[in-house]
Write an enzyme that holds these catalytic residues in place. Structure first.
Site, PDB file in Angstrom:
ATOM      1  CE  LYS A 126      -3.892  -2.358   2.115  1.00 40.28           C
ATOM      2  NZ  LYS A 126      -4.551  -2.782   3.344  1.00 40.28           N
ATOM      3  CD  GLN A 156      -3.404  -4.754   6.346  1.00 40.65           C
ATOM      4  OE1 GLN A 156      -3.295  -3.732   5.689  1.00 40.65           O
ATOM      5  NE2 GLN A 156      -3.975  -5.843   5.859  1.00 40.65           N
ATOM      6  CG  ASP A 210      -9.828   0.022   4.679  1.00 38.75           C
ATOM      7  OD1 ASP A 210      -9.497  -0.069   3.482  1.00 38.75           O
ATOM      8  OD2 ASP A 210      -9.164  -0.483   5.612  1.00 38.75           O
TER       9      ASP A 210
END
Ligand code: NAD
Length: 304
Positions: free
Chosen positions: A52, A96, A119
């Site tokens: 990422k 994460q 997200d």
């Protein structure tokens, strides 16, 4: 019939190139910045986070990794997330997964500021998506899947869509996106009966189960659009999806490959979400700009 391949890698590369241009053209001393929170030392998570960061930097975005020990307490983590919420030079925050057992993932999602929740997993953003509100930040994988479907299907009105898998990160948000596009949506899952009968009715079939090559050629309607989300290994250890690709090729009109389909779109959509969050926050800050007529990423030096 041999299906046309939907080239997710190419579409994602175009989106990233477009983002890079927009970032290049935007304010130099005020770039979009993504914060990635990593708890513990899960090797797979470490790879995802590194990827990422690399992808963000390639488009000219900042990416800061915040690492915490896997023994961190829930309150301490929530407090750090609050600090990131309040940090004006950070525009997107992702945490994460998986998280260690002492941390409740729902609490983590609830504490991230909705405008920085790139997200799109927070209850606020999932609620906006459900309400078909254009301000919803939509989870990267389903958002990318919709773009892939739209790349080969102009009008989704009235199309029969079947999604296999009801997870919070893929199946459920995708069902809302397709419903908002006026598809007639069915969500199937591990308890669904007579699954092949359902899938054979699908103009659009999306498989997100994590079961290698589960969907056979005779499950697919002639001329369907098939999107394969699964990332699995077959009996020879080769990467494969949830769809038996060779069989599906003879039935579908369009199909995504694994790898090179949904995967590359997910990361491109995360970057797009961060860019959009940055623009949104910048506009908000502009409306509260400094007495010198500018806005400042950090402290104002105009001495007024
Ligand atoms: P999950 O494990 O949370 O959910 C799987 C879903 O599949 C469940 O709803 C379950 O009911 C359903 N299911 C399982 N077996 C089934 C069966 N035999 N028949 C019908 N339904 C069945 O999975 P997830 O997180 O949604 O991910 C699904 C797959 O997609 C995984 O392979 C994952 O690696 C992959 N994935 C890929 C990306 C990407 O960017 N390419 C992103 C997310 C997930």
């Amino acid at each position: 019939m041999t299906a046309q391949i939907i080239d997710g890698k190419k579409i994602a590369a175009e989106i990233r190139a477009d983002l890079a241009k927009k970032i290049e053209a935007s304010d130099d001393d005020y770039m979009p910045v993504l914060a990635v929170v990593l708890v513990g030392e899960n090797p797979a998570s470490q790879i995802y986070v590194r990827n990422k960061k690399k992808a963000a930097e390639e488009v000219g975005m900042g990416c800061e990794i915040y690492e915490f020990s896997d023994t961190i307490g829930e309150n301490a983590l929530l407090k750090s997330l609050q600090e990131l919420n309040e940090n004006h030079h950070i525009h997107g925050i992702i945490v994460q997964q998986p998280l260690p057992a002492q941390i409740n993932p729902q609490k983590v999602l609830e504490v991230i500021s909705p405008e920085k929740d790139v997200d799109g997993f927070s209850p606020y953003n999932t609620g906006l998506l459900q309400a078909n509100d254009p301000h919803a930040i939509v989870a990267a994988t389903p958002k990318g899947i919709l773009k892939l479907i739209q790349s080969c299907c102009d009008n989704l009105n009235g199309k029969r869509a079947v999604i296999i898998g009801r997870s919070n990160i893929v199946g459920k948000p995708l069902s809302m996106l397709l419903l908002n596009q006026n598809c007639t949506v069915t969500i199937a899952h591990s308890k669904t009966e007579n699954l092949p009968d359902l899938t054979r009715e699908a103009d659009i079939l999306v498989c997100a189960t994590g079961r290698p090559k589960m969907v056979k050629g005779d499950w697919i309607k002639e001329g369907a659009v098939v999107v394969d989300v699964g990332i699995n290994h077959d009996e020879n250890g080769k990467l494969c999806g949830d769809v038996d690709f060779d069989e599906a090729l003879n039935k579908a009109a369009f199909i995504t490959p694994v790898p090179g389909g949904v995967g590359p779109m997910t990361i491109a959509m995360l970057l797009e979400n961060t860019w959009e969050a940055y623009i949104h926050q910048k506009q908000h800050e502009d409306s509260h700009s400094c007495c010198c007529g500018k806005h400042h990423a950090h402290e104002c030096h105009c001495h007024h």
